[in-house]
Design a protein around this motif. Structure first.
Motif, PDB file in Angstrom:
ATOM      1  N   LEU A 189      35.892  32.817 107.688  1.00 39.42           N
ATOM      2  CA  LEU A 189      35.549  31.400 107.823  1.00 39.42           C
ATOM      3  C   LEU A 189      36.487  30.534 106.996  1.00 39.42           C
ATOM      4  O   LEU A 189      36.969  29.493 107.457  1.00 39.42           O
ATOM      5  N   ALA A 241      31.599  32.709 110.974  1.00 40.21           N
ATOM      6  CA  ALA A 241      30.204  32.261 110.920  1.00 40.21           C
ATOM      7  C   ALA A 241      29.257  33.335 111.452  1.00 40.21           C
ATOM      8  O   ALA A 241      28.173  33.537 110.902  1.00 40.21           O
ATOM      9  N   SER A 245      31.477  20.307 106.964  1.00 45.22           N
ATOM     10  CA  SER A 245      32.891  20.103 107.283  1.00 45.22           C
ATOM     11  C   SER A 245      33.203  20.462 108.733  1.00 45.22           C
ATOM     12  O   SER A 245      33.967  19.756 109.399  1.00 45.22           O
ATOM     13  N   VAL A 246      32.590  21.527 109.239  1.00 46.57           N
ATOM     14  CA  VAL A 246      32.815  21.903 110.637  1.00 46.57           C
ATOM     15  C   VAL A 246      32.194  20.875 111.577  1.00 46.57           C
ATOM     16  O   VAL A 246      32.809  20.469 112.567  1.00 46.57           O
ATOM     17  N   LEU A 289      39.104  27.714 108.341  1.00 46.50           N
ATOM     18  CA  LEU A 289      39.152  26.347 107.830  1.00 46.50           C
ATOM     19  C   LEU A 289      40.538  26.016 107.289  1.00 46.50           C
ATOM     20  O   LEU A 289      41.030  24.903 107.470  1.00 46.50           O
ATOM     21  N   MET A 336      37.092  19.302 104.455  1.00 45.63           N
ATOM     22  CA  MET A 336      37.397  20.723 104.681  1.00 45.63           C
ATOM     23  C   MET A 336      38.071  21.332 103.456  1.00 45.63           C
ATOM     24  O   MET A 336      37.783  22.475 103.096  1.00 45.63           O
ATOM     25  N   ILE A 351      36.854  30.586 112.640  1.00 43.68           N
ATOM     26  CA  ILE A 351      35.650  29.882 112.195  1.00 43.68           C
ATOM     27  C   ILE A 351      34.414  30.462 112.875  1.00 43.68           C
ATOM     28  O   ILE A 351      33.401  30.740 112.231  1.00 43.68           O
ATOM     29  N   THR A 386      39.936  28.139 115.400  1.00 41.10           N
ATOM     30  CA  THR A 386      38.604  28.076 116.003  1.00 41.10           C
ATOM     31  C   THR A 386      37.977  29.461 116.103  1.00 41.10           C
ATOM     32  O   THR A 386      36.793  29.643 115.790  1.00 41.10           O
ATOM     33  N   ASP A 419      34.288  17.712 111.551  1.00 44.08           N
ATOM     34  CA  ASP A 419      35.525  17.948 112.301  1.00 44.08           C
ATOM     35  C   ASP A 419      35.284  17.881 113.801  1.00 44.08           C
ATOM     36  O   ASP A 419      36.072  17.297 114.541  1.00 44.08           O
ATOM     37  N   VAL A 420      34.197  18.463 114.250  1.00 41.89           N
ATOM     38  CA  VAL A 420      33.886  18.440 115.683  1.00 41.89           C
ATOM     39  C   VAL A 420      33.580  17.019 116.145  1.00 41.89           C
ATOM     40  O   VAL A 420      34.045  16.583 117.207  1.00 41.89           O
ATOM     41  N   ASN A 447      42.696  25.350 110.190  1.00 43.90           N
ATOM     42  CA  ASN A 447      42.307  24.071 110.773  1.00 43.90           C
ATOM     43  C   ASN A 447      42.843  22.913 109.942  1.00 43.90           C
ATOM     44  O   ASN A 447      43.289  21.894 110.479  1.00 43.90           O
ATOM     45  N   LEU A 463      30.302  23.717 103.951  1.00 43.62           N
ATOM     46  CA  LEU A 463      31.048  24.363 105.034  1.00 43.62           C
ATOM     47  C   LEU A 463      30.539  23.912 106.398  1.00 43.62           C
ATOM     48  O   LEU A 463      31.316  23.551 107.284  1.00 43.62           O
TER      49      LEU A 463
END
Length: 109
Positions: free
Chosen positions: A34, A20, A92-93, A38, A71, A16, A13, A96-97, A41, A89
């Protein structure tokens, strides 16, 4: 093992978020941070994925697998000259969240 997984998730985390922020400042190593985040993650998600639930159709577990695949696809696109790599990107984040929202809530027991 649980302590290792929590450290791995926290490190992913942080990478990432920091990556960013560096990308927003147009720093060249932001993309590497980043991508590292990933990658960590992805490793975390694979380690906590319960493959036994795939024998019984559970939609949430299939969505988690889909998030992992997105991801991986985003990490592969980083090394290409695709104009959509940043969009994937971000997607994907966000996916995931949304899929794993219970892990990032701040509720205390």
């Amino acid at each position: 093992m649980k302590r290792f997984l929590s450290i791995l998730y926290a490190l992913a985390t942080v990478f990432i978020i920091v990556g960013a922020l560096f990308i927003l400042q147009a720093e060249s190593y932001g993309l590497a941070l980043l991508t590292s985040g990933l990658g960590l993650n992805i490793l975390y998600r694979i380690l906590i994925l319960r493959l036994q639930k795939f024998k019984v159709f559970k939609l949430h577990d299939f969505l988690k697998l889909l998030g992992i695949l997105i991801m991986i696809f985003a990490c592969v696109l980083i090394f290409t000259n695709s104009e959509y790599k940043f969009n994937i990107l971000i997607l994907s984040v966000i996916v995931d969240v949304i899929i794993n929202y219970k892990e990032i809530t701040l509720k205390t027991q």
